[in-house]
Design an enzyme around this catalytic site. Structure first.
Site, PDB file in Angstrom:
ATOM      1  N   TRP A 130       0.282  -1.078  -0.323  1.00 20.40           N
ATOM      2  CA  TRP A 130      -0.095  -0.004  -0.116  1.00 20.40           C
ATOM      3  C   TRP A 130       0.836   1.324   0.106  1.00 20.40           C
ATOM      4  O   TRP A 130       0.458   2.535  -0.311  1.00 20.40           O
ATOM      5  CB  TRP A 130      -1.174   0.272   1.173  1.00 20.40           C
ATOM      6  CG  TRP A 130      -2.036  -1.059   1.171  1.00 20.40           C
ATOM      7  CD1 TRP A 130      -2.353  -2.336   1.277  1.00 20.40           C
ATOM      8  CD2 TRP A 130      -2.679  -1.261  -0.379  1.00 20.40           C
ATOM      9  NE1 TRP A 130      -3.421  -2.441   1.178  1.00 20.40           N
ATOM     10  CE2 TRP A 130      -3.379  -2.446  -0.323  1.00 20.40           C
ATOM     11  CE3 TRP A 130      -3.167  -0.367  -1.184  1.00 20.40           C
ATOM     12  CZ2 TRP A 130      -4.164  -2.343  -1.201  1.00 20.40           C
ATOM     13  CZ3 TRP A 130      -4.118  -1.258  -2.234  1.00 20.40           C
ATOM     14  CH2 TRP A 130      -4.826  -2.130  -1.643  1.00 20.40           C
TER      15      TRP A 130
ATOM     16  N   ASP B  12      -2.114   6.816   6.071  1.00 20.00           N
ATOM     17  CA  ASP B  12      -2.838   6.319   5.474  1.00 20.00           C
ATOM     18  C   ASP B  12      -3.509   5.102   6.233  1.00 20.00           C
ATOM     19  O   ASP B  12      -2.425   3.926   7.250  1.00 20.00           O
ATOM     20  CB  ASP B  12      -2.576   5.039   4.576  1.00 20.00           C
ATOM     21  CG  ASP B  12      -3.345   3.812   4.020  1.00 20.00           C
ATOM     22  OD1 ASP B  12      -4.004   4.181   4.423  1.00 20.00           O
ATOM     23  OD2 ASP B  12      -3.269   3.053   2.730  1.00 20.00           O
TER      24      ASP B  12
ATOM     25  N   LYS C 108     -13.053  -1.699   5.730  1.00 19.47           N
ATOM     26  CA  LYS C 108     -12.548  -2.409   6.919  1.00 19.47           C
ATOM     27  C   LYS C 108     -13.216  -1.951   8.429  1.00 19.47           C
ATOM     28  O   LYS C 108     -14.267  -2.851   8.490  1.00 19.47           O
ATOM     29  CB  LYS C 108     -11.219  -2.160   6.761  1.00 19.47           C
ATOM     30  CG  LYS C 108     -10.642  -2.089   4.943  1.00 19.47           C
ATOM     31  CD  LYS C 108      -8.616  -2.100   4.958  1.00 19.47           C
ATOM     32  CE  LYS C 108      -8.520  -1.521   4.230  1.00 19.47           C
ATOM     33  NZ  LYS C 108      -8.831  -3.001   3.137  1.00 19.47           N
TER      34      LYS C 108
HETATM   35  C1  LIG Z   1      -3.296   0.016   3.750  1.00 20.97           C
HETATM   36  C2  LIG Z   1      -4.370   0.090   2.656  1.00 20.97           C
HETATM   37  N1  LIG Z   1      -4.562   1.152   2.130  1.00 20.97           N
HETATM   38  C3  LIG Z   1      -5.227   1.716   0.657  1.00 20.97           C
HETATM   39  C4  LIG Z   1      -6.006   0.731   0.522  1.00 20.97           C
HETATM   40  C5  LIG Z   1      -6.777   1.127  -0.708  1.00 20.97           C
HETATM   41  O1  LIG Z   1      -8.326   1.238  -0.597  1.00 20.97           O
HETATM   42  P1  LIG Z   1      -9.404   2.175  -1.798  1.00 20.97           P
HETATM   43  O2  LIG Z   1     -10.060   0.580  -2.101  1.00 20.97           O
HETATM   44  O3  LIG Z   1     -10.476   3.120  -0.397  1.00 20.97           O
HETATM   45  O4  LIG Z   1      -8.815   2.679  -2.635  1.00 20.97           O
HETATM   46  C6  LIG Z   1      -6.114  -0.344   1.206  1.00 20.97           C
HETATM   47  C7  LIG Z   1      -7.198  -1.314   0.886  1.00 20.97           C
HETATM   48  O5  LIG Z   1      -6.782  -2.601   1.098  1.00 20.97           O
HETATM   49  C8  LIG Z   1      -5.703  -0.288   2.163  1.00 20.97           C
HETATM   50  O6  LIG Z   1      -5.605  -1.835   3.167  1.00 20.97           O
END
Ligand SMILES: Cc1ncc(COP(=O)(O)O)c(C=O)c1O
Length: 360
Positions: A102, A171, A195
């Site tokens: 991520w 994040d 989540k």
């Molecule tokens: C730590 C983290 N950041 C970002 C995301 C991406 O999120 P989104 O699908 O809402 O764009 C995720 C998705 O699993 C994640 O676990």
């Protein structure tokens, strides 16, 4: 059919009480004769929902007036781009820590916008880990420092946050509100709702208002945090149903004793699952370094990929969903977010013992 034991990484389990309330109110919200989905986002019924959602987040995070709660769209992935678009000036550098899949994605987007400095890269380390944040060489005058508080795929979680001179941005998609937070340490935090907060389609951002003033006027209106702040996330039509569910989830969280209350519950759930892994005599092996093990995403391996596939297959037959590790890394992952009940973990632990007795 009974409710599944849901270990999905996201979208993930929601509190049963929340789903039941939503079901009860689905066709007639508060005696209005229509669903909350059918109400105007500028009307009284929705206004009460929106106001409570903002207030609940404020209470749970202990927000002061210098921060604003925003409900955005485009997922955490759009925040990977919106953040540098708004906060990273042309002559500045943004510091990023690469701790996994991520963070890598966040960095990729930021590089499209401006200058990025990678403070540390543990993204390929096995066992999965994170750097010592207090020992990093932060860029003097950096626009901001970006971290990922919980790497959903790697199963690692920051246990404390560094004091940085530049605004710290996190994040928190996969561990938002799983524990108390000192928000004054952060310039901004953000998380896709799917989540720990509600359904997909809503993204929570909490931003220090003064930082939003950095955005260039040339940035499209909807991509400016400034616009969303000035309009309380109602510049255009927000995802009203998602925000309604988020309001119910945050109300549920307040009933659980807020961030401190849920932290105790989360720690007990994680402790017993890690104890089952560690007590297996090496049949199950955790993939994250011990001191950074996530309380939200528990990752482990079995002696072979064949056994891992069999484990997932047999668990699925027992109504346990979402245990297959992310496609990029394999193994097993149990996502045990706030709403994953303790009974689900007990069922998983019992299955793990049974599976080992037959295959160990
Ligand atoms: C730590 C983290 N950041 C970002 C995301 C991406 O999120 P989104 O699908 O809402 O764009 C995720 C998705 O699993 C994640 O676990």
């Amino acid at each position: 059919m009974s409710r599944a034991y849901n270990f999905n990484a996201g979208p993930a389990a929601l509190p049963l009480e929340v789903l039941e309330t939503a079901q009860r109110e689905l066709t007639d919200f508060n005696g209005t004769g229509m669903s909350i989905m059918e109400h105007s986002h500028r009307g009284k019924a929705y206004d009460a929902v929106h106001t409570e959602a903002v207030a609940n987040i404020g209470k749970l995070l202990g927000l002061t007036d210098d921060y604003q709660v925003l409900f955005l769209q485009g997922g955490a992935s759009l925040q990977f781009a919106m953040l540098p678009m708004n906060l990273l000036g042309p002559d500045q550098t943004a510091d990023y820590v690469n701790t996994g899949a991520w963070a890598t994605k966040a960095i990729k987007e930021a590089k499209k916008i401006g200058k990025v400095n990678i403070l540390a890269d543990t993204s390929k380390d096995i066992p999965t880990t994170m750097p010592d944040y207090d020992a990093l060489a932060y860029t003097p005058g950096a626009a901001y420092v970006h971290v990922t508080s919980n790497e959903t795929i790697a199963g690692t979680q920051m246990k404390s946050f560094p004091k940085t001179e530049a605004p710290l941005i996190a994040d928190m998609s996969s561990d938002i509100l799983c524990r108390p937070l000192d928000i004054s340490q952060f310039g901004m935090i953000y998380a896709g709702a799917q989540k720990n907060l509600g359904p997909s389609g809503v993204t929570l951002a909490v931003i220090r208002k003064d930082l939003a003033e950095r955005a260039p006027d040339t940035l499209p209106t909807l991509l400016q945090y400034r616009t969303q702040i000035a309009n309380n996330s109602l510049y255009n039509t927000p995802p009203t149903f998602g925000i309604y569910i988020l309001m119910l989830v945050t109300r549920w969280l307040l009933d659980k004793g807020g961030a401190a209350g849920i932290e105790t519950i989360n720690q007990a759930k994680a402790d017993k699952l890690y104890a089952a892994i560690d007590g297996s005599g090496g049949f199950y092996k955790g993939t994250a370094v011990q001191e950074l093990r996530s309380t939200m995403n528990v990752t482990w391996r079995l002696p072979s990929e064949e056994l891992e596939a069999q484990f997932v297959k047999e668990a699925t037959a027992l109504n346990m969903s979402g245990l297959k590790g992310h496609r990029s890394v394999g193994g097993i992952r149990a996502s045990i977010y706030n709403a994953c009940p303790s009974e689900a973990i007990d069922a998983l632990i019992a299955f793990m013992a049974d599976f080992q007795a037959k295959n160990g």
